[in-house]
Design a protein around this motif. Structure first.
Motif, PDB file in Angstrom:
ATOM      1  N   SER A  91       0.814  -1.222   0.000  1.00 51.33           N
ATOM      2  CA  SER A  91       0.000   0.000   0.000  1.00 51.33           C
ATOM      3  C   SER A  91       0.845   1.269   0.000  1.00 51.33           C
ATOM      4  CB  SER A  91      -0.935   0.004   1.210  1.00 51.33           C
ATOM      5  OG  SER A  91      -0.185  -0.113   2.414  1.00 51.33           O
ATOM      6  N   ASP A  92       2.128   1.143   0.300  1.00 50.96           N
ATOM      7  CA  ASP A  92       2.989   2.328   0.378  1.00 50.96           C
ATOM      8  C   ASP A  92       3.813   2.559  -0.885  1.00 50.96           C
ATOM      9  OD1 ASP A  92       2.137   2.791   2.985  1.00 50.96           O
ATOM     10  OD2 ASP A  92       3.679   1.482   3.828  1.00 50.96           O
ATOM     11  N   LEU A  93       3.705   1.684  -1.876  1.00 54.85           N
ATOM     12  CA  LEU A  93       4.489   1.834  -3.105  1.00 54.85           C
ATOM     13  C   LEU A  93       4.002   3.019  -3.935  1.00 54.85           C
ATOM     14  CD1 LEU A  93       4.760  -1.886  -4.311  1.00 54.85           C
ATOM     15  CD2 LEU A  93       6.541  -0.526  -3.210  1.00 54.85           C
ATOM     16  N   THR A  94       4.951   3.743  -4.526  1.00 55.04           N
ATOM     17  CA  THR A  94       4.582   4.796  -5.476  1.00 55.04           C
ATOM     18  C   THR A  94       4.218   4.159  -6.809  1.00 55.04           C
ATOM     19  OG1 THR A  94       6.821   5.069  -6.338  1.00 55.04           O
ATOM     20  CG2 THR A  94       6.243   6.329  -4.353  1.00 55.04           C
ATOM     21  N   LEU A  95       3.668   4.990  -7.729  1.00 56.74           N
ATOM     22  CA  LEU A  95       3.331   4.489  -9.062  1.00 56.74           C
ATOM     23  C   LEU A  95       4.570   3.954  -9.777  1.00 56.74           C
ATOM     24  CD1 LEU A  95       1.485   4.125 -11.514  1.00 56.74           C
ATOM     25  CD2 LEU A  95       1.850   6.566 -12.053  1.00 56.74           C
ATOM     26  N   GLU A 155       5.175  12.471 -14.037  1.00 57.01           N
ATOM     27  CA  GLU A 155       5.772  12.492 -12.699  1.00 57.01           C
ATOM     28  C   GLU A 155       6.488  11.183 -12.391  1.00 57.01           C
ATOM     29  OE1 GLU A 155       2.554  13.382 -10.110  1.00 57.01           O
ATOM     30  OE2 GLU A 155       2.499  15.539 -10.609  1.00 57.01           O
ATOM     31  N   ALA A 156       5.868  10.073 -12.757  1.00 60.41           N
ATOM     32  CA  ALA A 156       6.476   8.779 -12.496  1.00 60.41           C
ATOM     33  C   ALA A 156       7.740   8.568 -13.314  1.00 60.41           C
ATOM     34  CB  ALA A 156       5.474   7.663 -12.768  1.00 60.41           C
ATOM     35  N   MET A 157       7.735   9.076 -14.536  1.00 59.08           N
ATOM     36  CA  MET A 157       8.912   8.923 -15.389  1.00 59.08           C
ATOM     37  C   MET A 157      10.112   9.671 -14.822  1.00 59.08           C
ATOM     38  SD  MET A 157       8.397   7.040 -18.166  1.00 59.08           S
ATOM     39  CE  MET A 157       9.412   7.663 -19.512  1.00 59.08           C
ATOM     40  N   GLN A 158       9.871  10.724 -14.051  1.00 56.44           N
ATOM     41  CA  GLN A 158      10.959  11.515 -13.494  1.00 56.44           C
ATOM     42  C   GLN A 158      11.507  10.929 -12.179  1.00 56.44           C
ATOM     43  OE1 GLN A 158      12.382  14.127 -15.094  1.00 56.44           O
ATOM     44  NE2 GLN A 158      10.975  13.485 -16.730  1.00 56.44           N
ATOM     45  N   ARG A 214      18.812  -1.002 -17.129  1.00 58.78           N
ATOM     46  CA  ARG A 214      17.863  -1.871 -17.832  1.00 58.78           C
ATOM     47  C   ARG A 214      16.516  -1.888 -17.112  1.00 58.78           C
ATOM     48  NH1 ARG A 214      21.200  -7.368 -19.545  1.00 58.78           N
ATOM     49  NH2 ARG A 214      22.679  -6.367 -20.972  1.00 58.78           N
ATOM     50  N   ALA A 215      16.556  -1.906 -15.804  1.00 63.50           N
ATOM     51  CA  ALA A 215      15.311  -1.918 -15.043  1.00 63.50           C
ATOM     52  C   ALA A 215      14.503  -0.656 -15.290  1.00 63.50           C
ATOM     53  CB  ALA A 215      15.621  -2.069 -13.556  1.00 63.50           C
ATOM     54  N   LYS A 216      15.192   0.475 -15.412  1.00 67.76           N
ATOM     55  CA  LYS A 216      14.468   1.733 -15.660  1.00 67.76           C
ATOM     56  C   LYS A 216      13.814   1.710 -17.037  1.00 67.76           C
ATOM     57  CE  LYS A 216      14.996   6.752 -15.590  1.00 67.76           C
ATOM     58  NZ  LYS A 216      14.259   6.948 -16.855  1.00 67.76           N
ATOM     59  N   ILE A 217      14.496   1.166 -18.030  1.00 70.66           N
ATOM     60  CA  ILE A 217      13.900   1.057 -19.378  1.00 70.66           C
ATOM     61  C   ILE A 217      12.625   0.231 -19.321  1.00 70.66           C
ATOM     62  CG2 ILE A 217      14.252   0.122 -21.692  1.00 70.66           C
ATOM     63  CD1 ILE A 217      17.245   0.823 -21.347  1.00 70.66           C
ATOM     64  N   ARG A 218      12.687  -0.899 -18.611  1.00 66.83           N
ATOM     65  CA  ARG A 218      11.511  -1.761 -18.496  1.00 66.83           C
ATOM     66  C   ARG A 218      10.410  -1.073 -17.700  1.00 66.83           C
ATOM     67  NH1 ARG A 218       8.400  -5.533 -20.835  1.00 66.83           N
ATOM     68  NH2 ARG A 218       7.350  -6.829 -19.274  1.00 66.83           N
ATOM     69  N   ARG A 219      10.761  -0.361 -16.629  1.00 68.41           N
ATOM     70  CA  ARG A 219       9.761   0.377 -15.843  1.00 68.41           C
ATOM     71  C   ARG A 219       9.062   1.407 -16.700  1.00 68.41           C
ATOM     72  NH1 ARG A 219      11.400   5.303 -12.082  1.00 68.41           N
ATOM     73  NH2 ARG A 219      11.496   6.158 -14.200  1.00 68.41           N
ATOM     74  N   ASP A 220       9.837   2.141 -17.487  1.00 69.34           N
ATOM     75  CA  ASP A 220       9.242   3.175 -18.337  1.00 69.34           C
ATOM     76  C   ASP A 220       8.311   2.569 -19.381  1.00 69.34           C
ATOM     77  OD1 ASP A 220      10.762   4.870 -16.839  1.00 69.34           O
ATOM     78  OD2 ASP A 220      12.245   5.314 -18.395  1.00 69.34           O
ATOM     79  N   TYR A 221       8.637   1.373 -19.866  1.00 70.83           N
ATOM     80  CA  TYR A 221       7.743   0.693 -20.811  1.00 70.83           C
ATOM     81  C   TYR A 221       6.404   0.380 -20.134  1.00 70.83           C
ATOM     82  CZ  TYR A 221       5.578  -3.312 -23.090  1.00 70.83           C
ATOM     83  OH  TYR A 221       4.665  -4.165 -23.659  1.00 70.83           O
TER      84      TYR A 221
END
Length: 799
Positions: free
Chosen positions: A190-194, A243-246, A218-225
């Motif tokens: 419940s505390d995780l951000t988007l 906001e989440a992308m930043q 690599r993890a950031k690329i996958r997260r952004d996808y």
């Protein structure tokens, strides 16, 4: 044209018939061999073994898979949306198989000639993860499709998604979304951000190569996808996406936060569970609630560590752990490398001395960096010479440290000097402390050494040491049973024995080397008079004393059949001694130590409840394994009379009031009783003590027996640990001295003769007796006539 159409129609019919026939054959051939999808309704996910304190605080976790199963209603919608967008955006529309996805996979196969992982729905992944292998074959794919259709028929979409989100491997030993939230972010779901939710949702595709800890880019690329997919599907708006992308990648490894630290107890419980349930304990999701009390356990660990450090400093500084050539190690990276083989121990950190001045040293602390070490923190560091001698006191830093020394340091424990460090040293000696409830044997605290991860040998349970004078109360209890009283007079004088159980002539002495002549038995225990104990043992008989001592839980092999038994030449662990003293504390009942209160499975169902033998004054004395019909308890066995226990307890209370345990008066309680123990050549130092609510034993010694030093008696080395522990353990516990049982009287006696005092006697004292053992005669006026009391006490070689 008509002929062509008819041919095409016939061809279509034939192909359709062939397709239908093929489908039917595949169904008939494969479906009977498929696993039963109904078993998913009773799925038991592999979850680790978790151990809790008596208060319910997590104290240990064992198992290869880290998993925290959650119900669907406890999963935030943001997490659901992230996984649906990333893995299967038509999950709530398709029947378990997304034919559009399969068509895309088929087109890719036709155009490239390669099989690719594609077209798998979440339901198909559930089928594969629970029932099938991960091999890429047509047969496995067909089985996966058939199973998926069957799963969708049996389970709701929410049930399927819950199974998937709890089962999926997400890297770093994390299985399921709740475990991943803890591992990567140290948070609840419940505390995780988007952005954090999207990061976790991106892991199933490649949990190793797109891991935010090992491969953050690599993890950031996958997260952004995943975030882009959530935007495209309509789960988030453009502002949320931007906001989440930043948001930066903040994931790091978070071990499971333990709420209580009890590794010695945890290992005992783990071993017991393995013996009873086998390897299943690591995957079956057992929740084990132990008898350990968190506050007492922390107090035990603190007391042992503080006591050993104090002992170690009394005997001086043994020098650096190693020497490093600073010419070859010139920067922080090199300093860290030089310190890698030296682990953190009990809060102490390894450090490298870089330079020294008269009043301070510059050091590099592993994983901390540069710091200074003031001379004021090392004034204790006189050179160690022997257990009984040290070199001169240091006058400047250079008398203790040199550049290149590898040493241990510890943080100063006060807020004013929060960032200061002090010179430390890992003790060579060891210690143990264990506490037991006298009511039912629950082990409430156990510390088996200085630091479990430095040396995991549990001295509280696995050691076998001589108990020394701590064994005397059991000899005196046997003497009371044999006809003695606390006022019996025994001669404290030199004696020489040719004991068959000993290799040579034996000339025992008191610790002080002095002799005190005729001595009341109470006084003999208060001041731990060795010669009195030996004479008592000789009089009641060794065989009688051995058999009587077994009542306190000691085993035959622990009790030598020689006069040295009176001085504690047998063997016992601290837990053995705690159980024996608990028998005195509870009024004469033998309890059995235990660690596990109850065990629950992953669904919270009770699968084991402890049923310990419990002290019950109103229970009938049934056989040990039977239960009292009125109370439902399994009553503990009475092994000595209440009167015997009361007298021994009162004598042990006087050990604290007037004898070798006087330091315990600092606790300001009237219900404490105990006995020091110091063995020959000071190899072992003990304090054994109790209140009516808790029996606790502390021990200090070397694993390979050697002298602790001539002054390191039980009262100096072990008693301070016991005091520090009991100060915490008895906080808030009412001060309730033991109640005097029936059939006992207290009368005035002459302290020199042990007989009744005459009226008006100036030096008379009070003593308590069993009614049948009250002295029959009065002391003479002079108080020195042996003839007036000789017939009222056993014949014990008075002179």
């Amino acid at each position: 044209m008509a002929r062509l159409l008819r041919r095409l129609f016939v061809l279509f019919v034939l192909l359709s018939a062939l397709f239908v026939t093929t489908v039917v054959l595949v169904y008939l051939l494969l479906v009977p061999k498929l696993p039963d999808a109904n078993t998913l309704k009773d799925t038991e996910l592999q979850t680790p073994l978790r151990l809790y304190t008596a208060e319910g605080l997590l104290m240990a976790e064992f198992g290869e898979q880290r998993r925290v199963p959650v119900e669907f209603e406890d999963i935030p919608q943001q997490i659901v949306n992230a996984f649906i967008a990333a893995e299967d955006d038509r999950f709530f529309q398709h029947p378990g198989v997304d034919y559009q996805g399969l068509l895309r996979a088929a087109i890719n196969l036709a155009s490239t000639g390669e099989k690719a992982q594609g077209g798998s729905t979440i339901t198909m992944q559930v089928a594969r993860n629970f029932f099938l292998s991960r091999e890429k074959t047509y047969l496995r794919k067909i089985n996966e499709i058939l199973l998926s259709l069957e799963i969708e028929r049996i389970l709701s979409k929410e049930e399927i998604l819950t199974l998937y989100l709890n089962k999926i491997f997400l890297g770093q030993r994390a299985y399921g979304i709740a475990a991943a939230a803890e591992v990567y972010y140290g948070k609840a779901l419940s505390d995780l951000t988007l952005a954090e939710s999207a990061m976790i949702a991106g892991l199933p595709k490649a949990p190793s190569t797109t891991n935010p800890i090992t491969s953050p880019q690599r993890a950031k690329i996958r997260r952004d996808y995943v975030l882009r997919r959530m935007l495209d599907v309509g789960y988030i708006n453009q502002q949320q996406f931007n906001e989440a992308m930043q948001e930066p990648v903040t994931a790091r490894y978070h071990g499971r936060d333990l709420e209580a630290y009890a590794p010695y107890a945890a290992e005992i419980v783990r071993a017991q569970l393995i013996e009873q349930y086998g390897e299943e304990i690591y995957t079956g999701g057992f929740n084990v609630y132990t008898t350990i009390r968190a506050d007492q356990q922390k107090a035990a660990m603190d007391a042992v560590q503080k006591g050993l450090i104090a002992y170690d400093r009394r005997h001086g500084y043994r020098g650096p752990l190693a020497k490093v050539n600073l010419a070859e190690v010139t920067d922080a990276s090199g300093y860290e490398q030089a310190l890698t083989e030296y682990p953190r121990v009990a809060g102490m950190q390894p450090a490298l001395v870089l330079s020294t001045e008269d009043q301070q040293a510059t050091i590099h602390i592993r994983r901390h960096g540069a710091a200074t070490l003031p001379f004021s923190t090392m004034t204790w560091a006189r050179p160690y010479l022997t257990a009984n001698s040290m070199g001169p006191r240091p006058e400047k830093v250079q008398d203790v440290l040199n550049p290149g020394d590898v040493v241990m340091v510890a943080a100063v424990e006060n807020e004013e000097a929060e960032h200061q460090w002090q010179l430390a040293q890992i003790p060579n000696a060891q210690a143990a402390l264990v506490a037991v409830s006298p009511h039912d044997g629950a082990v409430t605290a156990i510390q088996g050494g200085f630091d479990f991860f430095h040396n995991n040998f549990n001295r509280a349970t696995q050691s076998s040491r001589q108990p020394g004078s701590g064994f005397k109360p059991f000899i005196y209890s046997a003497a009371l049973e044999h006809g003695y009283t606390a006022a019996s007079i025994i001669n404290d004088a030199p004696v020489v024995y040719d004991d068959p159980g000993l290799e040579s002539t034996w000339r025992p002495e008191n610790y002080s080397g002095r002799f005190f002549g005729p001595t009341r038995m109470r006084e003999a225990l208060i001041h731990s008079r060795n010669l009195v104990s030996i004479r008592v043992l000789r009089d009641i008989g060794i065989n009688y004393a051995v058999d009587f001592s077994k009542r306190f839980g000691f085993q035959e092999h622990q009790l030598p059949r020689s006069l040295s038994l009176a001085l504690g030449s047998g063997s016992a662990s601290p837990l053995d001694m705690a159980v024996a003293y608990a028998t005195i504390a509870n009024g004469g009942y033998l309890i059995e130590p235990y660690y596990i209160h109850r065990i629950e499975n992953s669904r919270g169902e009770l699968i084991m409840q402890a049923q310990p033998a419990t002290v019950c004054e109103t229970c009938l004395q049934t056989p040990p394994d039977d239960y009292d019909l009125f109370t439902g308890l399994r009553p503990a066995q009475r092994v000595i009379s209440a009167q015997n226990a009361y007298i021994i307890n009162s004598m042990l209370e006087d050990v604290i009031r007037h004898g070798t345990g006087r330091s315990a008066l600092s606790l300001n309680r009237r219900d404490l009783a105990g006995k020091t123990g110091t063995t020959n050549n000071v190899f072992d130092a003990w304090f054994n003590g109790h209140s009516p609510e808790l029996a606790a034993v502390s021990w200090v010694g070397f694993d390979n027996p050697q002298t602790l030093g001539r002054l390191e008696t039980g009262g100096r080395a072990a008693l301070p640990m016991w005091i520090d522990f009991m100060e915490v353990a008895l906080r808030g516990v009412p001060d309730r001295p033991m109640q005097q049982p029936v059939d006992m009287v207290t009368v005035r006696i002459d302290p020199d003769t042990g007989l009744l005092a005459r009226p008006g006697s100036a030096n008379a004292i009070y003593e308590t007796f069993q009614s049948a053992s009250v002295p029959q005669g009065f002391s003479s006026d002079s108080g020195s006539s042996r003839g007036s009391y000789e017939d009222s006490v056993p014949a014990i070689d008075l002179f």
